[in-house]
Structures are given as C-alpha cells and as structure tokens.
Write an enzyme that holds these catalytic residues in place. Structure first.
Site, PDB file in Angstrom:
ATOM      1  N   GLU A  36       0.352  -1.523   0.184  1.00  0.00           N
ATOM      2  CA  GLU A  36       0.201  -0.077  -0.312  1.00  0.00           C
ATOM      3  C   GLU A  36       1.119   1.168   0.352  1.00  0.00           C
ATOM      4  OE1 GLU A  36      -2.971   0.266  -0.495  1.00  0.00           O
ATOM      5  OE2 GLU A  36      -3.036   2.508  -0.233  1.00  0.00           O
ATOM      6  N   THR A  90      -5.888   1.145  -5.666  1.00  0.00           N
ATOM      7  CA  THR A  90      -5.005   0.008  -5.757  1.00  0.00           C
ATOM      8  C   THR A  90      -5.486  -0.896  -6.577  1.00  0.00           C
ATOM      9  OG1 THR A  90      -5.300   0.188  -3.152  1.00  0.00           O
ATOM     10  CG2 THR A  90      -4.908  -1.781  -3.977  1.00  0.00           C
ATOM     11  N   HIS A  98      -1.837   3.172   4.977  1.00  0.00           N
ATOM     12  CA  HIS A  98      -2.839   3.638   3.903  1.00  0.00           C
ATOM     13  C   HIS A  98      -3.266   5.556   4.551  1.00  0.00           C
ATOM     14  CE1 HIS A  98      -6.608   5.097   1.965  1.00  0.00           C
ATOM     15  NE2 HIS A  98      -5.946   3.988   0.886  1.00  0.00           N
ATOM     16  N   ASP A 121       2.193  -0.072  -5.280  1.00  0.00           N
ATOM     17  CA  ASP A 121       0.112  -0.308  -5.709  1.00  0.00           C
ATOM     18  C   ASP A 121       0.277   0.986  -6.435  1.00  0.00           C
ATOM     19  OD1 ASP A 121      -0.179   1.633  -2.617  1.00  0.00           O
ATOM     20  OD2 ASP A 121      -1.928   0.158  -2.827  1.00  0.00           O
ATOM     21  N   HIS A 122       0.526   1.788  -5.923  1.00  0.00           N
ATOM     22  CA  HIS A 122       0.240   3.304  -6.319  1.00  0.00           C
ATOM     23  C   HIS A 122       0.888   4.469  -5.545  1.00  0.00           C
ATOM     24  CE1 HIS A 122      -2.673   4.433  -2.876  1.00  0.00           C
ATOM     25  NE2 HIS A 122      -3.045   3.053  -3.652  1.00  0.00           N
TER      26      HIS A 122
HETATM   27  C1  GP9 Z   1      -8.626  -0.772   0.035  1.00  0.00           C
HETATM   28  C2  GP9 Z   1      -7.388  -0.399  -0.353  1.00  0.00           C
HETATM   29  C3  GP9 Z   1      -6.911   0.652  -0.219  1.00  0.00           C
HETATM   30  O1  GP9 Z   1      -9.261  -1.708   0.315  1.00  0.00           O
HETATM   31  O2  GP9 Z   1      -7.061  -1.189  -1.287  1.00  0.00           O
HETATM   32  O3  GP9 Z   1      -6.994   1.073  -1.230  1.00  0.00           O
HETATM   33  P1  GP9 Z   1      -6.899   2.572  -2.293  1.00  0.00           P
HETATM   34  O4  GP9 Z   1      -6.982   4.074  -1.361  1.00  0.00           O
HETATM   35  O5  GP9 Z   1      -5.369   2.325  -1.474  1.00  0.00           O
HETATM   36  O6  GP9 Z   1      -7.083   2.304  -3.694  1.00  0.00           O
HETATM   37 MN    MN Z   2      -3.627   1.512  -2.365  1.00  0.00          MN
END
Ligand code: GP9
Ligand code: MN
Length: 614
Positions: free
Chosen positions: A253, A295, A410, A469-470
């Site tokens: 994350e 994500t 996150h 992921d980003h």
């Molecule tokens: C939620 C997690 C976060 O299940 O994958 O999502 P994001 O906000 O990073 O897209």
């Molecule tokens: Mn994410």
C-alpha cells in the site's frame, strides 16, 4: 432604457447570488485547488469560467414564481456549493477532480469515513457564508417576489450560451483543441470551469458506454496486429525458472521508491526491503500506472496487462467484461489462485471483478479476526494480517498464486505509539510526516511475514513479487516533499519521478541484480507468466517481460506522461531524464505515436469489451 432598468431590479437577487457563487468558485480555485496561472489570459479565464454555469444553474429559479423563485435561488446555490465542496474533499486526498464514475462508487464511501475527518477543516464552514446571507435576506422579507416572465427562460439560455461561447473562445486561444485532445482534468477545470467540466465528463462517460454497443468482432484484428508487432521474446535463461512454484504477490500500500535505501534522522526507513533487494531482482525505474482507481487500477494492470481507465475505476465500470486474466490462466495450468485482503469484499467492487478475473477464493475481512486491539486506520494491522494469513495459505492446494494487499500504510497514515519504529518527519504536512513511521511499520510486518514463512518451511517453494500499488504522497504535499528531498521546489518532472514505486522479484537462492529498465505495472503479467514457463504470444497484453533482452525501456503513465532511458514527458513539456532540464518539445516527438497506440488500443479493448470476441 426604463425596461432594462426594471428588468435589472427584477433580477437583482439572482445577480447577487450569481456574484457570490462565482466569487466563491474563484476563491476555491486559488486557495482550495491551488490552481496557478502562467499568464494574464489564464487568470482571466479562471475568473470568468464559473460565469456561464452559474448563470444557468441559478437562472433555473426563473422558471418559478413568487417566494418559490427566491427559495430556488438558495437551493441552486447550495447545490453548487455542495458540488464544489465534494470536489474539494476529493482534491485534498487525490489532488484531482471528481468524475462521474467515482461518484457512483458509493460502496467505498463508508470506508472513507476515517479519512473524511482528516480532510475537513473548520474554516470550510465559510463556504456557506453566501447561503446564510441569501437565506437571511429571504427570511427577513427583504427580497420582493416576482412573477414568472414568459421570455426569461429563453433569455436565460441565450445569455448562458453567449457566456459559454466567450469562455470557450478565450480557452481556445489559450489551449487549442482543448476538448478534442485528451488533456488532464485540471486543464479542463482551468479553462472551462469546474461545473462545465462535470458536464463534459458526463458526455465523455456516456460515449464510452456506447462503445461496447457498437464494437464489432473485427475490431480485435488491429489490436492483434499491434500486439504481435510488440511481442518480446523471453530471456531463455529466465524462462520457466520458477515453474510449478508457489507465487506470492505482495501489493504494498502506497509505497513509493523515494523511501528505499533512504534514511530519516539517520535511521533506515525500509531496512527489511533494503536487505531483501540485496538478494533479489530489483527494478529501480519502475512506475505505477494507476489513476483514480488507485489500488484497483494496479490490480487491473497486474492481472491483465491492460490499462485501467483514465477516470473512475475500471473495477466499477467494467467488472462484467470478458478478460483473459492471469488468475484464470493460472487456474488452467493447475494453480490455486486467491487474494488475501482484510477489507470488505465490495470495496472497489472487488467481489465482482475477482469473479471476472477467475480467482478461486477471496479471503476478505470475514476470513480474519479483526478487533479493536489489532486494528488501526483502515483496519487490521499488517503484522496481524500476515500472521493470520499463514494458516489460510496452508489451507490452499499447491501450487498456489496468492496476492496479499496490505493496508496499514494508507492515508491518513495512522499508527499506534507502540508500532512507531522511527520518528515522524518534521514538515508542514502531517500526512508526509506520518508516512515514514507507517512505511517503516509495513516494512517490519513484511520481515515478520518472511520469517514466519521460513519457520513454516513455506519459503523455499515460493517466488515473491513485491510492488508499490500507487503513490502515497500526492502533489498536494509537494512543499513538504521538497523539504524531505532537499530541493528548492518540485517541478512536473520531479512529480513524474515521484511516481516510481519499488518492484522486487525475489526467487529464493537467486542472485541480486539491479535492473534499470524503464517499466511499469503493465509489465508484471508477462514477467510472471514467463518465469512460470507460460507462453504469452497468444495473449493480448500491452506490457512486456521485465527480463526480456529485447524489451524497450519505456513506460507510459495513465495521464499520457511517458518515460524513456533519456527523456521524461509530462504536461506538455519534455525533460532530460538525467537532471530534469526542460528541452524542446520536439525531442519527445518520436514517442507520442507509441503512447497513443498503447493507450488507445488498450482502451478500445476495454470499452469495446473486445476480449469477448477472442
Ligand atoms: C482498500 C485498499 C485501499 O481495500 O485497497 O484502497 P486505495 O484507497 O489505496 O485504492
Ligand atoms: Mn492502495
């Protein structure tokens, strides 16, 4: 003259409301969305672009008579204010404007609640100031009531049209082909105003829906030809090297590359990842290619080697499409496929999309024991998540392909004191300050996970793919970020460089190698397939194997920025990759065709649901 004057008096209340709303929009542009202009013309556009939509919206009250008319002035102002405010909240998180598909992702809204308190400010109440004044005037009977005029609606339309025409003409001078070429959302808002942008967006979205209806089976031919031209042979030394092994994919994350091999106050931020890199293949020019779907976009890229959407989330809009996803292909080769993620299954519409991808099982929040002690921020803490996942992993038949999605790192990057292994950073951005301890915590959780796998004897039979992921730190925090990076200010070039995320391929017993190929998440699928000895020739993919000796060092981001070994292109400017100097745009010319073909063919496959013909 007398008639004009009378008309003026009749419309005074409406005009005051229009003035308030326009002024409010402009103030928000500057203070909320931090829109900057490079010349006087752009500033003029910012001032006048709310006018046409505001006149239209508040002008709707002209369709009513008497008291209702005055009330409608307030209602429409309030509606517009809410729209502005939702955009502002969204912007504070994503540095981007709302799109229609994002609005319909309501199932995500409840999970965002924790972040909402973080995103609101007390001063936001000032946005209601004009509404309060207008309401006060109406309640105190200060506003005369008027009857509906016959010609007013026609005049309203004419005036709106004229205002919009003036707006678009100036915008055309400033940005030729604004509406026909795909510029970014900020540019649209800058030029035609935020409300008109929403109308434009609605038009674009409905167009993309229509594409499926009109798609024909022969549309796939051009895509196939393009795909064949771009196919890259795998490196024979790597092909099939992990055949039959378990595959553990770790979606990390919000992890960006700028923390790798870096320290804060002398302490390593990611000590475990740094040491893992020492025994892995590490790709240090690897970029995320996600847009608003965050994500879920990264998951889409990895599973399909197709691009996600440039707005909204493909997980919501195209979950019913036919895909040739990696999990499904692996199922056919005898793999058990699953996702482990301790969140509601419907977040990002995962439960629906995973069916289309062909995963055997989604271990969602119901597979985990989540309570107050082991949760923070968005839910189950990473360490507990991994610990509890060990038994789930064991329950699967082998070989398996399992993707883990971490959660603790996150936004808004909350962490209990006991889990803070390094100090926060010290800047004007609480978000960036808190980011370091949560990254450090995720790194620690990964270390625990690897140790546990070794303890359980599950490590040697697996290969590991780890990637960010980003981004976690948006453009909104650039000032604080420049402090961390020790730079005076961050340019659009720096912004693109900050979209690098770590990408690690860890094969137990394999040597360490740092690979500088410019690449992105779209390249993960062919890479995994080749490592497992699968053939990708027949698969429609837009990425290429990271290990292929033939691969072109190149990545295109979803906003059409691109990076090569020597160049970075973004927001209409071309830069030298080595030091970020801006150079003539022509130097970037040779790549635009590939950028367009990659994105447009991929979009065509997605919007036309073309894989149903393949
Ligand atoms: C939620 C997690 C976060 O299940 O994958 O999502 P994001 O906000 O990073 O897209
Ligand atoms: Mn994410």
């Amino acid at each position: 003259m007398a008639r004009i004057k009378a008309e003026f008096i009749r419309l005074k209340f409406i005009m005051v409301a229009v003035f308030f709303l326009c002024a409010k929009t402009y103030i928000l542009y500057k203070m909320g969305f931090r829109i900057q202009s490079e010349n006087v013309l752009q500033e003029i556009l910012l001032i006048i672009n709310p006018l046409s939509s505001t006149v239209f919206l508040i002008g709707i009250s002209l369709l009513f008579s008497g008291k209702i008319r005055n009330i409608m002035v307030i209602v429409t102002s309030l509606l517009a204010t809410c729209t502005l405010y939702f955009n502002l909240l969204y912007f504070r998180f994503f540095s981007d404007f709302l799109t229609w598909p994002v609005l319909f992702q309501t199932s995500n809204a409840q999970d965002l609640q924790g972040s909402i308190t973080e995103l609101t400010k007390f001063s936001d109440f000032l946005l209601l100031l004009d509404i309060v004044i207008l309401t006060f005037l109406v309640l105190k009977n200060k506003i005369p009531v008027h009857l509906k005029g016959k010609r007013e609606p026609v005049i309203l339309l004419a005036v709106t049209g004229l205002l919009f025409f003036i707006n678009i003409s100036i915008a055309q001078l400033e940005r030729p082909q604004l509406l026909t070429r795909a510029f970014d959302r900020e540019m649209l808002v800058k030029n035609i105003g935020i409300m008109n942008y929403h109308v434009y967006d609605a038009f674009i979205q409905s167009q993309s829906k229509a594409q499926r209806v009109f798609a024909e089976s022969s549309d796939i031919d051009g895509v196939l030809r393009y795909r064949n031209e771009n196919y890259k042979e795998p490196d024979p030394d790597m092909l099939g090297i992990a055949e039959g092994k378990n595959v553990i994919v770790l979606s990390l994350e919000s992890l960006q590359s700028f923390v790798i091999n870096e320290t804060l106050n002398g302490e390593e931020i990611t000590p475990f990842l740094n040491s893992l890199i020492e025994e892995s293949y590490y790709f240090d020019n690897f970029y995320h290619q996600t847009a608003q779907g965050k994500t879920s976009d990264s998951e889409f890229l990895v599973a399909n080697s197709l691009f996600g959407r440039d707005s909204g989330s493909v997980f919501f809009t195209h979950a019913g499409n036919e895909f040739n996803s990696l999990p499904e292909m692996l199922n056919e080769s005898g793999y058990y496929t699953s996702v482990m993620h301790a969140n509601n299954k419907s977040f990002w519409n995962r439960d629906m999309m995973y069916l289309s991808f062909g995963y055997n099982t989604f271990f969602d929040i119901n597979s985990y024991d989540v309570n107050e002690e082991n949760s923070i921020g968005w839910g189950l803490k990473d360490e507990d998540f991994f610990e509890q996942s060990i038994d789930l992993l064991k329950s699967q038949s082998q070989p398996y392909y399992t993707k883990f999605i971490t959660l603790t790192n996150h936004f808004p990057f909350e962490l209990g004191e006991e889990d803070k292994l390094i100090d926060e950073f010290d800047s004007n951005s609480g978000t960036l300050n808190r980011y370091f301890p949560t990254v450090r915590y995720m790194d620690h959780a990964l270390e625990v996970f690897f140790d546990r796998l070794k303890e359980e004897g599950m490590y040697d039979d697996s290969i590991f793919i780890l990637y960010g992921d980003h981004y976690g730190i948006s453009e909104y925090h650039h000032r604080a970020m420049s402090k961390f990076l020790g730079k005076e200010e961050l340019t659009p070039f720096d912004h693109v460089q900050l979209q690098k995320v770590p990408m690690i391929v860890h094969i137990p017993g394999h040597r360490n190698e740092i690979n500088h190929t410019v690449s992105g998440q779209i390249d993960i699928k062919p890479t995994i397939m080749h490592l497992l000895g699968m053939d990708t020739k027949e698969d429609i993919q837009f990425g290429s194997d990271l290990f292929s000796l033939e691969r072109q060092s190149f990545v295109v981001l979803r906003d059409r920025s691109f990076v090569t070994d020597d160049l970075v292109y973004t927001k209409g400017s071309c830069y030298l990759k080595k030091d970020g100097t801006e150079i003539e745009l022509e130097k970037c010319d040779p790549y635009f065709e590939k950028v367009n073909l990659d994105l447009d063919f991929s979009d065509k496959v997605l919007y036309g649901d073309l894989l149903r013909f393949y």
